[in-house]
Design a protein around this motif. Sequence first.
Motif, PDB file in Angstrom:
ATOM      1  N   SER A  53       0.701  -1.311  -0.009  1.00 60.40           N
ATOM      2  CA  SER A  53       0.120  -0.325  -0.059  1.00 60.40           C
ATOM      3  C   SER A  53       0.644   0.746   0.334  1.00 60.40           C
ATOM      4  CB  SER A  53      -1.066  -0.187   1.334  1.00 60.40           C
ATOM      5  OG  SER A  53      -1.596  -0.927   1.135  1.00 60.40           O
ATOM      6  N   ASN A  54       0.158   1.826  -1.265  1.00 54.34           N
ATOM      7  CA  ASN A  54       0.906   3.785  -1.301  1.00 54.34           C
ATOM      8  C   ASN A  54       0.479   4.865   0.090  1.00 54.34           C
ATOM      9  OD1 ASN A  54       1.622   6.534  -2.737  1.00 54.34           O
ATOM     10  ND2 ASN A  54       3.247   4.968  -2.784  1.00 54.34           N
ATOM     11  N   VAL A  55       1.463   4.768   1.302  1.00 48.39           N
ATOM     12  CA  VAL A  55       1.066   5.636   2.699  1.00 48.39           C
ATOM     13  C   VAL A  55       2.314   7.252   2.362  1.00 48.39           C
ATOM     14  CG1 VAL A  55       0.031   3.632   3.350  1.00 48.39           C
ATOM     15  CG2 VAL A  55       2.675   4.104   3.330  1.00 48.39           C
ATOM     16  N   ASN A  56       1.454   7.426   1.377  1.00 48.84           N
ATOM     17  CA  ASN A  56       2.316   8.414   1.160  1.00 48.84           C
ATOM     18  C   ASN A  56       1.214  10.484   1.808  1.00 48.84           C
ATOM     19  OD1 ASN A  56       5.571   8.648  -0.094  1.00 48.84           O
ATOM     20  ND2 ASN A  56       3.859   7.420  -0.550  1.00 48.84           N
ATOM     21  N   PRO A  57       2.086  11.514   2.532  1.00 51.01           N
ATOM     22  CA  PRO A  57       1.293  13.054   2.519  1.00 51.01           C
ATOM     23  C   PRO A  57       0.603  13.337   1.112  1.00 51.01           C
ATOM     24  CG  PRO A  57       3.475  13.292   2.560  1.00 51.01           C
ATOM     25  CD  PRO A  57       3.464  11.788   2.747  1.00 51.01           C
ATOM     26  N   GLY A  58       1.202  13.044  -0.010  1.00 48.54           N
ATOM     27  CA  GLY A  58       0.569  13.624  -1.154  1.00 48.54           C
ATOM     28  C   GLY A  58       1.375  14.977  -2.073  1.00 48.54           C
ATOM     29  N   GLY A  59       2.249  14.463  -2.885  1.00 54.91           N
ATOM     30  CA  GLY A  59       2.405  15.539  -3.864  1.00 54.91           C
ATOM     31  C   GLY A  59       4.179  15.521  -3.250  1.00 54.91           C
ATOM     32  N   GLY A  60       4.515  16.413  -3.420  1.00 58.76           N
ATOM     33  CA  GLY A  60       6.722  16.196  -3.764  1.00 58.76           C
ATOM     34  C   GLY A  60       6.908  17.129  -4.549  1.00 58.76           C
ATOM     35  N   GLY A  61       6.925  16.003  -5.824  1.00 61.47           N
ATOM     36  CA  GLY A  61       7.895  16.927  -7.035  1.00 61.47           C
ATOM     37  C   GLY A  61       9.146  15.876  -7.153  1.00 61.47           C
ATOM     38  N   ALA A  62       9.456  16.687  -8.344  1.00 59.26           N
ATOM     39  CA  ALA A  62       9.363  17.931  -9.390  1.00 59.26           C
ATOM     40  C   ALA A  62       8.358  16.529 -11.080  1.00 59.26           C
ATOM     41  CB  ALA A  62      10.001  18.128  -9.861  1.00 59.26           C
ATOM     42  N   PHE A  63       7.613  17.626 -10.745  1.00 59.65           N
ATOM     43  CA  PHE A  63       6.392  16.784 -11.690  1.00 59.65           C
ATOM     44  C   PHE A  63       6.555  17.937 -13.063  1.00 59.65           C
ATOM     45  CE2 PHE A  63       4.029  16.855  -8.418  1.00 59.65           C
ATOM     46  CZ  PHE A  63       3.887  15.069  -7.949  1.00 59.65           C
ATOM     47  N   THR A  64       6.929  17.485 -14.268  1.00 57.55           N
ATOM     48  CA  THR A  64       7.600  17.652 -15.443  1.00 57.55           C
ATOM     49  C   THR A  64       6.447  18.832 -16.746  1.00 57.55           C
ATOM     50  OG1 THR A  64       8.035  15.731 -15.938  1.00 57.55           O
ATOM     51  CG2 THR A  64       9.504  16.536 -14.720  1.00 57.55           C
ATOM     52  N   CYS A  65       4.943  17.255 -16.563  1.00 60.62           N
ATOM     53  CA  CYS A  65       4.495  17.134 -18.197  1.00 60.62           C
ATOM     54  C   CYS A  65       3.073  17.186 -17.707  1.00 60.62           C
ATOM     55  CB  CYS A  65       4.795  17.112 -19.506  1.00 60.62           C
ATOM     56  SG  CYS A  65       5.710  15.043 -19.197  1.00 60.62           S
ATOM     57  N   VAL A  66       2.229  17.293 -18.276  1.00 58.31           N
ATOM     58  CA  VAL A  66       0.585  16.483 -18.114  1.00 58.31           C
ATOM     59  C   VAL A  66      -0.088  16.324 -19.508  1.00 58.31           C
ATOM     60  CG1 VAL A  66      -0.426  18.998 -17.885  1.00 58.31           C
ATOM     61  CG2 VAL A  66      -1.652  16.435 -16.447  1.00 58.31           C
ATOM     62  N   GLY A  67      -0.927  14.897 -19.023  1.00 62.03           N
ATOM     63  CA  GLY A  67      -1.435  15.381 -20.802  1.00 62.03           C
ATOM     64  C   GLY A  67      -2.720  14.346 -20.443  1.00 62.03           C
ATOM     65  N   ALA A  68      -4.246  14.676 -21.213  1.00 62.38           N
ATOM     66  CA  ALA A  68      -5.197  13.747 -20.899  1.00 62.38           C
ATOM     67  C   ALA A  68      -5.826  12.759 -21.941  1.00 62.38           C
ATOM     68  CB  ALA A  68      -6.070  14.611 -19.580  1.00 62.38           C
ATOM     69  N   GLY A  69      -6.382  11.963 -22.374  1.00 61.96           N
ATOM     70  CA  GLY A  69      -6.495  11.414 -23.091  1.00 61.96           C
ATOM     71  C   GLY A  69      -8.620  11.268 -23.770  1.00 61.96           C
TER      72      GLY A  69
END
Length: 845
Positions: A53-69
Motif C-alpha cells: 500500500s502506498n502511504v504518503n502525504p501526497g505531492g512532493g515533486g518535481a512534476f514535468t508534464c501533464v496530458g489527458a486522453g
Amino acid sequence: MTSLPSGLSPEPGACARAAIRRRALPGVVWLVAASTAAGALSPAGPARAGVWSNVNPGGGGAFTCVGAGISGTIIVGSDIGGVYRSDNHGATWENVGSSGGGLIRSYVSSVAFSPDNGSLVYLGTDGGLYRSGNAGKSFSVSFTGGYWSAIAPAPSDPNIVYAAEQSSYTSTDPVIWKSLNKGLNWVPVATLPPGSRVIKLEVQPNNPSHLFALSGYEKLAASSAPRRALYVSNDAAASFTNVHGDSTAGGMTGNPWDATYDPMHPDTIFCTSVVGGNVDESSSWSGYTWRGSQSGGPWTQVSTHTGAIIARQSTGEIMTIDVRRDGPGCSECGTFKSADWGASWTRVSDMTGWDPGWIGSIAWAYNEATSGVGKTLGKDPTNSAVIYWVTPQFVWRTTDWGSTFTNMFTNPALPGFWTGRGINNVAPASLSAGGTTLYAGFYDLGIWRSLNGGASWQPSNDPAVTGEWDGKGGCCMTILADPVRSNVVWASQGDNMTTSNVVRNTSSAVPGTWTTTAGVPSGFVSGLSVDPSSPTSNRTLYVTSNGDVYKSVDDAQSWSKVFDCDSCYVTGASGGTVFTGGARGLWRSTNGGGTWSELAPATFHLGPNAYPLNSAKWSGPHSILISGGAVYVANYGDHRGLYRSLDGGDSWSLIRPDDFAMTVHVDYNGWLYLGSSSATNAGGNAMSGSTGIQISRDSGATWSSLNTGLPWPFAWPIATMPEGTGNVRVFIGSSGSGLWTAVAYVVNPLPVGDELGPGLGLVGFRPNPARGRVSVAFTLSSPEPALLEVFDLAGRRVFRRDVGSMGVGSHLVPLGTEFRPAPGMYNIRLSQGGRSVHVRSVVVP
C-alpha cells in the motif's frame, strides 16, 4: 489478477487462512497488503497485486508534464518517479515504472495522447521514446537514448506525430522526428539552431503540415542558457523559421515564453513573452501577450499580461495564467481571459480562494513546471472547462476554466494530517519507528510523522532551520527515534542537503517543539545512531556532519567532534564500540570515539575521499547495523553488497552481492532486510542491477524478494513495527513513489507438532510483543547440546538455559521466574552444533 511468486499471498484474508490450513513451509515469507486499524483512514492510492500500500502525504515533486486522453485517463510525468496515471479524474493515482510498466529510466520529460484513441500514449524520457497501447498502464520502447523533450500528434490526422529529441538531458541540439503511422516508425526530419531547447511542440488544428516548436528554459539545461525562440514550420517539419522577430520591426518585445494555436482561427498563434534575465528562477519579471500568424507578418500586442497560455477548444477563449509565486495581492498573478480574439481581457481570478493543499500557502503552491512554462498546463479533451496544472511539487485542476483550482494529490484526514492519493514523486531518505509512531525524513519534504501506520501524515518542519522553505518543506537526511522512549526523536533538518542542523524533540515530533542542538556545524548531516547501552534518560549518540563524526553524551543536547574523517556519512554504535563509514571507507573505535582504525580498506574504501554530495550516493558504506553479535554493512559499489562480521569487525564476509546496497535493517523477529536502490534524490536512473527490498530469515544464508507490487526496484530507508503475533509491518522508502507498507507473515520455523521435518529455528517470544509471563518458541535439529540465551540491547545476557536435552523437534518453553524482563527490545540467540540463529522480540509494559 497479477500472478504472485510462491510464498506471496494475494490478499490479507487469504494469507491468514493459508497460514492456518497449510503445512508450514520453512523459509517462506508471506507478504500481504497492510490492513487499516479500526477507526483509521484507509491509505489512498492503489496497492498493486494487493501486496503493498502506498502511504504518503501526497505531492512532493518535481512534476514535468501533464496530458489527458479522450478516455478520461490523465498522465503526469515526473523527474524521479516515472509516470503517474489516473482513471478517475485524479481521485487516486497509480505509479507506473519498470516493474510491469516497461520503463527503464525514471525521468519523464513529455507526454501526449493520440487525439482519436484514448489508449494510445506517447512518452518522452531521459533515455528513450515510448509508446503505450493501454492508456499508460505499460509502455514499449520506440527508441533508446536521447532526451525526448516534446511530442505532438496532429489533431486533423492522428497518424502523424512529431517529437523533439536532444542528445542528452543538458544539451541544446534539438532534432525533430516524425512518424506517419502513430509512432510505430520514426524518421528525423529537421534540426534547429544550436543553443535551442525545445520544450513544446504543437500542430495546427486543421493542417498536419503546420506546427511550431517553442524553445526556452528547462531546469535541466538552465546552465546552458537555452535561447528563447518560436520556430514555425509550414512544410511538415522539413524546415523551421524563427518568427518571434525584433520589436523594432514588427516582432515581439521580450522573448517567447509560451504559445498556442487558436482553435477557432487555426492560422493564429497566441504567444506570451517575457522581459528580464533568468525569469524562470525569480518572481520579478514583466511581459506581454501577442497575436501572430502561421503565415508570417508582424505580431500584435494584445495584453500586458504574460505567463502560461492555453486556448479553450470549444469556444476559442484564450487564457493566460501568471505562474509567479507571489499569490493574492500580486497585480499580475492569477488568470486572465479573452473571449474576443485578444481584443479585451478580464481578470478571472487573483488566486484568492484557491486550494493550497497541505502546504497551506497559495504563494508556495502554484508556479511553473520544472520543464518550463510551456509544459505547465494541460487540456482535458473530455471537458473544455478542465485544465491541469503541474508544478515542481504539486498537481492542480480547475473545472471552471481557471476561476478556481483544487489539488489532485492529497486529502485532509485527522486535524493537521493528510492522506495522499498516490501521486507523490518524493525522495524518502530516512525512516524510524518509535513505538506506534512512524517518522519520515525526506530530501524534499523535510520531516513528517504518522500516528496510524502511514495512513495519514503531519508535517513537522521548523521554520527556524529550514531557510527559504520557511517550515513548508525542507531536507531531512537522517531521523532516529529512541528505541525505548518513543516520544524522543532526533533528526537533521535544513534548507537543503548541505545546510542542515541536528534537531531534537521530546514530544513525538509535534510541530513547533523542535530544538536545535549545539556543537554540530551546519552542513551535510547524516548517519544518526544511538548506543543502546547508554542510559535511557541520557543517551550517547553519534552523527556525521560534512563527513566528520560527532558524539553526544547528553541526549544530543550538545556535541563534540571525535573523528576528522572528511568523508564519513554513516555511523553505528553499541557498548562503546563505534563504526563509521562513507567514501573514505569503514572505520572503528573501541573506546567511544577516542581513537580510530580503518577496517578492510580493499573492501570498503572504494573511491576518492572527496565526494560531491548532490545525489546521496557514494561508493562505500551506506548503512551500518549492529545486531545480535553481528555487524552488518551495506556497501554501495561495483561488485560489493551486504557484508557481515561476527568478530566485531576484524573480518568480513559478503553475504549478499548487490552493487546498489543502500541500507540494512533487522526487525524485532531478527529478520534481516537489505534495501537496494540505484535511485536516490535525482532522476533518470537506470534500473539494471537495482534489486529493491530483500529479506532473509536465516542471517543472510538465503534471501527472498519482497518487490511484488512495487513499481520500481528501489528501497532506500526501511523501518518495521510488530504486527500481531509474529508478524511484521514493513515500511520502505522508494525514490519517486515514496513510502510503502505491507505486512509480512512468515511460516518458519515450524509450529509445535507440525508434521514436516524439523530444523534449527527460532521464533522468539510468545506472545510477541510479550507482557507478563514470557515463553520462547524454537525448533532443534538434533539431540546435540543447545543453548538458549537472551540479551538486552546493551549486550548484557539476562537469561541462559541449556535446552539440548529437549530433543529434536519444536518446543514452546516458558521462561518462568528466571526471566522478569523490563519493557524493551531483546536479542534472543539459539545455538546448536556450531550454528546460531538470532531474533529480536519485544516486552511491553
